[in-house]
Design a protein around this motif. Sequence first.
Motif, PDB file in Angstrom:
ATOM      1  N   SER A 186       0.830  -1.205   0.000  1.00 54.43           N
ATOM      2  CA  SER A 186       0.000   0.000   0.000  1.00 54.43           C
ATOM      3  C   SER A 186       0.864   1.254   0.000  1.00 54.43           C
ATOM      4  N   ARG A 187       0.289   2.350  -0.513  1.00 54.97           N
ATOM      5  CA  ARG A 187       0.947   3.661  -0.448  1.00 54.97           C
ATOM      6  C   ARG A 187       0.353   4.547   0.643  1.00 54.97           C
ATOM      7  N   ILE A 188      -0.576   3.987   1.459  1.00 54.89           N
ATOM      8  CA  ILE A 188      -1.228   4.815   2.471  1.00 54.89           C
ATOM      9  C   ILE A 188      -1.278   4.148   3.844  1.00 54.89           C
ATOM     10  N   LYS A 189      -1.214   2.819   3.878  1.00 55.78           N
ATOM     11  CA  LYS A 189      -1.279   2.098   5.145  1.00 55.78           C
ATOM     12  C   LYS A 189       0.119   1.957   5.756  1.00 55.78           C
ATOM     13  N   GLY A 190       0.178   1.310   6.923  1.00 61.49           N
ATOM     14  CA  GLY A 190       1.465   1.082   7.561  1.00 61.49           C
ATOM     15  C   GLY A 190       2.191   2.352   7.950  1.00 61.49           C
ATOM     16  N   GLY A 191       1.432   3.366   8.414  1.00 59.23           N
ATOM     17  CA  GLY A 191       2.041   4.615   8.863  1.00 59.23           C
ATOM     18  C   GLY A 191       2.240   5.656   7.785  1.00 59.23           C
ATOM     19  N   ARG A 192       1.984   5.293   6.545  1.00 59.38           N
ATOM     20  CA  ARG A 192       2.275   6.226   5.451  1.00 59.38           C
ATOM     21  C   ARG A 192       1.344   7.435   5.446  1.00 59.38           C
ATOM     22  N   LEU A 193       0.097   7.272   5.902  1.00 61.66           N
ATOM     23  CA  LEU A 193      -0.822   8.412   5.939  1.00 61.66           C
ATOM     24  C   LEU A 193      -0.322   9.468   6.928  1.00 61.66           C
ATOM     25  N   ALA A 194       0.055   9.049   8.127  1.00 59.11           N
ATOM     26  CA  ALA A 194       0.563  10.002   9.119  1.00 59.11           C
ATOM     27  C   ALA A 194       1.861  10.638   8.656  1.00 59.11           C
ATOM     28  N   ALA A 195       2.723   9.867   8.015  1.00 62.31           N
ATOM     29  CA  ALA A 195       3.975  10.422   7.512  1.00 62.31           C
ATOM     30  C   ALA A 195       3.703  11.522   6.490  1.00 62.31           C
ATOM     31  N   ALA A 196       2.654  11.335   5.687  1.00 61.30           N
ATOM     32  CA  ALA A 196       2.284  12.337   4.680  1.00 61.30           C
ATOM     33  C   ALA A 196       1.745  13.608   5.321  1.00 61.30           C
ATOM     34  N   CYS A 197       1.248  13.515   6.553  1.00 59.87           N
ATOM     35  CA  CYS A 197       0.701  14.680   7.256  1.00 59.87           C
ATOM     36  C   CYS A 197       1.783  15.568   7.856  1.00 59.87           C
ATOM     37  N   HIS A 198       3.015  15.097   7.957  1.00 67.55           N
ATOM     38  CA  HIS A 198       4.117  15.873   8.546  1.00 67.55           C
ATOM     39  C   HIS A 198       4.247  17.219   7.843  1.00 67.55           C
ATOM     40  N   PRO A 199       4.388  18.327   8.581  1.00 63.61           N
ATOM     41  CA  PRO A 199       4.737  18.453  10.011  1.00 63.61           C
ATOM     42  C   PRO A 199       3.546  18.680  10.939  1.00 63.61           C
ATOM     43  N   ALA A 200       2.324  18.482  10.461  1.00 65.20           N
ATOM     44  CA  ALA A 200       1.152  18.675  11.320  1.00 65.20           C
ATOM     45  C   ALA A 200       1.113  17.611  12.416  1.00 65.20           C
ATOM     46  N   LYS A 201       0.483  17.943  13.534  1.00 69.54           N
ATOM     47  CA  LYS A 201       0.272  16.959  14.597  1.00 69.54           C
ATOM     48  C   LYS A 201      -0.882  16.051  14.196  1.00 69.54           C
ATOM     49  N   VAL A 202      -0.726  14.759  14.463  1.00 68.89           N
ATOM     50  CA  VAL A 202      -1.766  13.776  14.152  1.00 68.89           C
ATOM     51  C   VAL A 202      -2.276  13.164  15.448  1.00 68.89           C
ATOM     52  N   VAL A 203      -3.594  13.194  15.631  1.00 68.14           N
ATOM     53  CA  VAL A 203      -4.242  12.520  16.759  1.00 68.14           C
ATOM     54  C   VAL A 203      -5.153  11.444  16.181  1.00 68.14           C
ATOM     55  N   PRO A 262       9.119   2.523  13.856  1.00 71.03           N
ATOM     56  CA  PRO A 262       9.153   3.212  15.144  1.00 71.03           C
ATOM     57  C   PRO A 262      10.445   4.007  15.276  1.00 71.03           C
ATOM     58  N   GLY A 263      10.310   5.226  15.831  1.00 70.62           N
ATOM     59  CA  GLY A 263      11.463   6.103  15.953  1.00 70.62           C
ATOM     60  C   GLY A 263      11.572   7.114  14.834  1.00 70.62           C
ATOM     61  N   ASP A 264      10.790   6.936  13.780  1.00 65.28           N
ATOM     62  CA  ASP A 264      10.782   7.892  12.671  1.00 65.28           C
ATOM     63  C   ASP A 264      10.341   9.261  13.206  1.00 65.28           C
ATOM     64  N   ALA A 265      11.118  10.293  12.915  1.00 66.78           N
ATOM     65  CA  ALA A 265      10.856  11.632  13.459  1.00 66.78           C
ATOM     66  C   ALA A 265       9.515  12.200  13.013  1.00 66.78           C
ATOM     67  N   ARG A 266       8.970  11.700  11.914  1.00 70.31           N
ATOM     68  CA  ARG A 266       7.694  12.229  11.426  1.00 70.31           C
ATOM     69  C   ARG A 266       6.522  11.892  12.349  1.00 70.31           C
ATOM     70  N   PHE A 267       6.727  10.959  13.277  1.00 63.47           N
ATOM     71  CA  PHE A 267       5.666  10.587  14.209  1.00 63.47           C
ATOM     72  C   PHE A 267       5.800  11.285  15.565  1.00 63.47           C
ATOM     73  N   ALA A 268       6.798  12.123  15.720  1.00 62.39           N
ATOM     74  CA  ALA A 268       7.035  12.786  17.006  1.00 62.39           C
ATOM     75  C   ALA A 268       5.830  13.656  17.389  1.00 62.39           C
ATOM     76  N   GLY A 269       5.357  13.497  18.626  1.00 60.75           N
ATOM     77  CA  GLY A 269       4.239  14.295  19.114  1.00 60.75           C
ATOM     78  C   GLY A 269       2.872  13.776  18.742  1.00 60.75           C
ATOM     79  N   HIS A 270       2.807  12.720  17.951  1.00 62.57           N
ATOM     80  CA  HIS A 270       1.507  12.163  17.579  1.00 62.57           C
ATOM     81  C   HIS A 270       0.878  11.433  18.771  1.00 62.57           C
ATOM     82  N   GLU A 271      -0.451  11.365  18.769  1.00 65.82           N
ATOM     83  CA  GLU A 271      -1.170  10.679  19.840  1.00 65.82           C
ATOM     84  C   GLU A 271      -2.118   9.630  19.255  1.00 65.82           C
ATOM     85  N   VAL A 272      -2.304   8.547  20.005  1.00 63.00           N
ATOM     86  CA  VAL A 272      -3.267   7.499  19.635  1.00 63.00           C
ATOM     87  C   VAL A 272      -4.142   7.214  20.842  1.00 63.00           C
ATOM     88  N   HIS A 273      -5.458   7.255  20.646  1.00 67.07           N
ATOM     89  CA  HIS A 273      -6.403   6.984  21.730  1.00 67.07           C
ATOM     90  C   HIS A 273      -7.372   5.876  21.292  1.00 67.07           C
TER      91      HIS A 273
END
Length: 450
Positions: A186-203, A262-273
């Motif tokens: 996939s080009r969107i699953k496995g964290g790729r959607l959140a990575a595409a949102c960088h530098p915005a915060k993702v919740v 995990p550890g990719d800087a593009r996920f820094a500050g993101h939250e999961v609930h």
Amino acid sequence: MQAQNTSSRAQGAAAPSPQQDPAAFLRHLYDVAVRNALPIEGLARSLPKPPKGRTLVLGAGKAGGSMAQALEALWPAEAPLSGLVVTRYDHIPPRPEGLAQRLEVVEAAHPVPDAAGLAAAERILALTQGLTEDDLVICLISGGGSSLLTLPAEGIDLAEKQRINKALLESGAAIGEMNCVRKHLSRIKGGRLAAACHPAKVVTLTISDVPGDDPSVIASGPTVPDATTCADALSILNRYQISIPESVRAALQDGTLETPKPGDARFAGHEVHLIATPQQSLEAAAAAAREAGIAVHVLSDEMEGESREVGKVHAALARAVAKRGEPFAKPCVILSGGETTVTIRPRQLGAAKGRGGRAGEFCMGLAQALQGQEKVWALAADTDGIDGVEDNAGARVSPCTLKRAAEKNMRISDYLDRNDAYGYFEALGDLVITGPTHTNVNDFRAILIL
């Protein structure tokens, strides 16, 4: 805001008597479990504050429509809100009177993806362009998102993705295995959607439908880093003998299709609930049973394995309780959840194609192994209201299930051979039909022993 197809009993009315109407009592427990998983309360506990910039909402899953409506109701009226969510066909709940629509919700196919899901995924990924660090992205993720959020990797077209997905569904692979493959193709699953949102915060606000509640497995984890590898995906494809194009095999072998880790800087500050989980729903059903004076034993919310075999194990436990009062005293209810699997058997020449899903197959395995055991009733159903691809949520089993089937010259082994749970329980009038529930916390199973 509540699912429109759940029973009125789940809205606070007294439970039916388990002794007088065992089937209605079990259906009540299911309704309570479903009601507990509706998103409004969980979202209210987990909403972030409006950002300095804009708020973009992206989402996918069978609960997407109800999650979007809950967010629209809870988000401050004066705060801007826009975005796109994709859900399964016919899974958008009726809009509550007076609730303004602020988010677009579209529909696509599940469990095998279609062109509508591809178009939605392309639009969702495009919406991430131009985001800044002042912006907030709220991702509404629930089960079913793997199929609904379809954007094949380079070298795979939609038809090929559909073939691979169908083969995975029929292979008997566990949900974690299937989603490992889906993430790497996939080009969107496995964290790729959140990575595409960088530098915005993702919740990420998510409803779990997987054993263990791992956000990286729910809907193939489009917004969280992925610890699985291309080698893992290739091993799973080989294990279940699922063919892929040679170009894709090469891309897996050389790591071209690797996911963000995990550890990719593009996920820094993101939250999961996690706003709703299978265990929470089982606990709600357990409380309802205790209120009716019935002892409860919750086995696990993480059960996996071949559906019919899990049914046989549950039957052995129920028979021991019914015959010897061990390991649990009766009367009692045994609850369990998780995600079992169905391996599709080769069809005999001239035999009708079987219909059904894992809840119905569980019930066939259970009924066969119970052997008409007296004073044992059961219900198994998917909490999204759809068992497989049919119109039922699941099925019921009673002490006379096998007897009534024999009177119709129906051998349960024949139906098991062709994976035809729908045909078996439809003929007995024992399908559980709820319609879409607008949530999804996986399988629900309840066995009542009096």
